[in-house]
Design an enzyme around this catalytic site. Structure first.
Site, PDB file in Angstrom:
ATOM      1  N   ASP A  33       0.939  -1.101  -0.002  1.00 48.89           N
ATOM      2  CA  ASP A  33       0.168  -0.053   0.112  1.00 48.89           C
ATOM      3  C   ASP A  33       0.926   1.341  -0.090  1.00 48.89           C
ATOM      4  OD1 ASP A  33      -1.910   1.751   0.125  1.00 48.89           O
ATOM      5  OD2 ASP A  33      -2.878   1.111   2.236  1.00 48.89           O
ATOM      6  N   LYS A  34       0.350   2.307  -0.478  1.00 48.47           N
ATOM      7  CA  LYS A  34       1.096   3.590  -0.752  1.00 48.47           C
ATOM      8  C   LYS A  34       1.493   4.143   0.787  1.00 48.47           C
ATOM      9  CE  LYS A  34      -0.928   7.103  -1.912  1.00 48.47           C
ATOM     10  NZ  LYS A  34      -0.679   8.251  -0.577  1.00 48.47           N
TER      11      LYS A  34
END
Length: 888
Positions: free
Chosen positions: A332-333
């Site tokens: 995930d960012k």
């Protein structure tokens, strides 16, 4: 006590309170709350289905080779040989204790994390406010919520003023959800139940206040129900465990066949049945690498401890090695790849696009910039005042991430929040709502400040401020071009405007901001990538590991961050949105995950589908996540990685590894440690298997030729478990070789015993057999006793092992002046020498192991094995080098 009401989101608050025998103003009495705590139990999730200590300990014996050793020990006890039975059982016990202790240490670390995230809540009981821990809540309690609070249980909201709740951990929605006390239809999906606040979510609105009725606690909450579904745990399966399982079954079948053959051949040659049974047991004990489970456990435990020092907590030992097999990391960012905080990057005001770096303290230009561009100062001031975020001594800035970024940008330019509020006190506000896409505040007697989406704010503006602070005609096209430039860099852009009130000086009406505003400027922000994450991504890609971003953010934002991180190959970056994935078949999805590096606006269920598609394509997948909705994908992945600081308890339960710093660079460090662990296990296999091969070949050949057995079962057990273990343990402490992360990942299908390793094991086993048999026959031909001949054979083998160990060790590649890289090597060799001196020279050990003391000249004969082993070890290293990731 009634059961918890069903479909509470569709019920009126007072109705629910009456059904729960509570009051919407007084709450529960202290006595009733105490009674309900005894009935419902603490408001906490279960232990993730963790097994009792005794079952976890017994689980350490779950291995076919250990079953065999336990059986052999039992047979020895029935044959009235308790000493040998005790030694054999001790082998299995040592391995079990090591594994149990290491896994218990991991569970202790996880429990400490759970205690660290324990929250306090404000509860109304008997009409009085109390501060309690969240575990003490019961159904029927009244809980007060404000900005920065973590929702402690499932609540039916009774009051909600400007309340916004971040439910991303449960729904996957990246933006906070506006709440009120209204009931909704029974069929309303969870993400749209505006009258509910669910456990684990976070109150983000700066002025948000709420009062909620507890309708579910612990396992009955939405989070708890997902957690319960994940408690049907299966044993952890990794590339290493699968390969060891196949290896153990194959080896066990081979050992049983050879042991039976030894027994039958001996009987046919006229040998005594009891003697040949002992020979069959000796072959089984010799062929089974009793020390291997202990070595594997110790090696994994050392890797586990090294990872913990680099901020990665491993829950199960096999996961240590699985990291070394990783071919794809899906991350995930937010938080792992980025700094997990929105930061203003650029400001457009007065016709100029100003990077935030120009306002950093110490560069001497911020005061000049503000003086020469009044529109810039007014834009920053608007972001400071039209804002519900606030500073907190305990938590820094509290509020919506977008608003805290605006406060930080103003502070960077030297604007003081308290002084600004004193000059321009707030009189009234229109809070932000997703339908209207703006927020407005009234300051002093007539100053109106507005912030919101570019489209909404510009539509209300007819003029703009120039650098001198004067109003001039609006340049819409120029502003739109600036917005396109900032959005193209992945920034979320907010517009700011100022107006004058002409009505009640203490009340702001929406009609006052419909038109006639003056445009101030734009602020573009994003969650910047971590500098260490950029380096870690480059290291992973250099190691042949693909990094893919899987996020709920917009495509352009995700693409911008990915480009800054250096994702993709040869400058190309494939990106796709989740809505496009929904239409793909499995074959099309597999092709899609090969071609794309960024997956934006991905729904929780699609994360699981992406992991499955990658695995179907033959990848070993590591997946990061922090939300409840990430748990299925974390569990499906070969390595599920949860956030230790910001992650939910359910995500931690589903994961194999926890990041205590929530940083992608830690994943790269853990992969490097995982590769080093596999390399050290490879060295251990290369070291211990030839001992077993040589001993079993010796016994089998002795039975075939009708000769006396050169070693007994108890002597082989000593050789394998005590001496070989003391020599092989140093291999677990081997340092990481240089260039480990510049090699490609190990092919997932590569067998545990590669062709090179098999050739090495056969070569060294043959020479071990020659040493044992050769020295034994020489001793017997010179009239030495059987115990003395066996003692010489074993000592020759041990000296050969020492020479072989040095050739495998990293120290031999660096030179002995670098022995400090692994001081355990010298300690292991010294320990083995002392043990073998006692084995042959101490009287009580002579009696127990049926050995005899050696004279100096007999030691010299044994020493020939050490000299001969040096060129043999060098040849073996050429067959299968152990300085890097082994290849076929």
């Amino acid at each position: 006590m009634p059961l918890l009401p069903a479909e509470v989101h569709s019920r009126a608050g007072p109705e629910l309170a009456a059904e729960l025998a509570s009051s919407t103003s007084q709450g529960l009495s202290d006595q009733e709350a105490e009674r309900r705590l005894g009935v419902w139990g603490p408001n906490a999730l279960g232990d993730g289905g963790s097994l009792p200590a005794w079952r976890r300990f017994l689980g350490q014996f779950h291995d076919p080779l250990l079953y065999t050793l336990l059986t052999v020990g039992g047979i020895k006890l029935l044959l009235h040989e308790p000493g040998e039975a005790l030694v054999i059982w001790s082998v299995t016990l040592i391995n079990a204790v090591i594994g149990y202790v290491q896994e218990s240490r991991a569970e202790t670390a996880i429990a400490a994390l759970a205690r660290a995230v324990r929250t306090e809540v404000e509860v109304i009981r008997a009409g009085r406010r109390h501060r309690l821990t969240s575990e003490q809540l019961v159904p029927g309690d009244l809980v007060r919520l404000e900005a920065g609070n973590k929702v402690p249980a499932d609540l039916r909201l009774l009051q909600a003023r400007n309340l916004q709740v971040d439910e991303s951990s449960l729904t996957g929605e990246s933006l906070p959800a506006a709440k009120d006390s209204a009931a909704v239809a029974k069929s309303t999906p969870l993400a749209e139940r505006i009258g509910m606040a669910y456990a684990g979510s976070l109150v983000t609105s700066g002025l948000g206040l709420g009062l909620g009725l507890v309708v579910a606690t612990g396992a009955a909450t939405e989070v708890g129900q997902i957690s319960s579904s994940l408690q049907q745990q299966v044993s952890l399966s990794t590339p290493l465990t699968r390969k060891f399982r196949r290896f153990s079954h194959t080896l066990l079948q081979l050992v049983l066949v050879l042991a039976g053959l030894t027994f039958l051949v001996g009987l046919l040659r006229g040998r005594d049945g009891v003697e040949m049974f002992d020979g069959a047991v000796a072959l089984a004990v010799g062929a089974i690498p009793e020390e291997l489970p202990a070595i594997v456990t110790i090696t994994l435990a050392i890797g586990m401890n090294r990872m913990a020092r680099r901020n990665a907590i491993i829950r199960k030992l096999p996961a240590v090695e699985a990291l070394g097999s990783t071919t794809v990391i899906c991350s995930d960012k937010t938080g792992t790849l980025t700094q997990n905080r929105m930061t203003v990057q650029e400001i457009y005001a007065g016709g100029a696009l100003v990077p935030i770096e120009a306002l950093w303290p110490g560069n001497g230009s911020d005061a000049d910039l503000l003086a020469s561009n009044r529109a810039l100062e007014e834009t920053l001031l608007a972001g400071l005042l039209c804002n519900d975020a606030r500073p907190s001594q305990q938590e820094g800035l509290v509020g919506d991430p977008t608003e805290t970024a605006l406060l930080q940008a103003a502070a960077t330019a030297g604007l003081d929040r308290q002084q600004a509020l004193e000059r321009h006190p707030r009189r009234d506000a229109i809070p932000f709502e997703s339908e209207q896409q703006y927020m407005a505040t009234l300051h002093g007697s007539d100053r109106i400040l507005v912030k919101g989406s570019v489209e909404v704010v510009l539509a209300r503006c007819s003029r703009q401020l120039n650098p001198s602070g004067q109003a001039e005609p609006l340049e819409g096209e120029r502003i739109t071009a600036a917005v396109a430039t900032m959005a193209g860099r992945g920034q979320r852009v907010l517009a700011f405007a100022i107006g004058r009130a002409d009505g009640d000086p203490n009340q702001l009406q929406p009609s006052q901001i419909e038109r006639g505003l003056d445009f101030l400027g734009l602020q573009g922000m994003l969650d910047p990538p971590r500098p260490e994450a950029i380096r870690a991504v480059a290291a992973c890609q250099g190691a042949g590991i693909k990094v893919k971003m899987v996020t709920g953010d917009h495509l352009e934002t995700a693409r911008s961050i990915a480009l800054q991180l250096g994702l993709g190959e040869a400058g190309s970056l494939g990106a796709i949105e989740g809505r496009s994935l929904a239409r793909l078949s499995l074959a099309e999805l597999i092709d899609c995950v090969r071609r794309n590096d960024v997956f934006a606006r991905v729904a929780p269920a699609q994360k699981l589908a992406l992991v499955q598609a990658l695995q179907a394509d033959g990848a070993v997948v590591a997946m990061t996540g922090d939300g409840v909705n990430d748990a299925p994908a974390l569990k499906q992945a070969d390595i599920g990685i949860a956030m230790g600081k910001g992650g939910t308890e359910v995500a931690r339960e589903a994961a194999d590894m926890l990041l205590t710093d929530d940083n992608f660079a830690t994943i790269e460090a853990a992969v490097e440690e995982g590769r080093a662990v596999y390399l050290n296990l490879h060295k251990a296999l290369a070291f211990v298997l030839p001992v077993n091969g040589g001993a079993s070949m010796t016994i089998l050949l002795g039975a075939v030729l009708g000769l006396e057995l050169p070693v007994t079962a108890l002597q082989v057990l000593w050789l394998n478990m005590v001496c070989s273990l003391s020599l092989s343990i140093p291999l677990a402490f081997e340092p990481r070789p240089p260039g480990l992360m510049r090699q490609g990942p190990r092919p997932p299908a590569q067998p545990l015993l590669s062709r090179g390793l098999v050739r090495k094991v056969v070569l060294v086993s043959t020479f071990y057999w020659c040493f044992i048999f050769g020295v034994f026959l020489w001793a017997r031909s010179h009239g030495l006793s059987l115990p003395l001949a066996r003692t010489m054979a074993i000592q020759a083998l041990v000296l050969a092992q020492i020479a072989y160990l040095v050739s495998i060790s990293q120290v031999s590649k660096l030179g002995w002046r670098h022995w400090h890289h692994n001081p355990i090597l010298l300690a292991g060799i010294g320990t083995a020498v002392l043990l073998q001196l006692g084995f042959s020279q101490l009287g009580w050990m002579n009696r127990f192991f049926a050995t005899a003391p050696l004279e100096p000249q007999q030691w010299l004969i044994c020493g020939v094995a050490l000299l001969v082993m040096v060129p043999v070890a060098a040849l073996a290293e050429r067959l299968d080098p152990t300085t890097g990731i082994p290849r076929d």
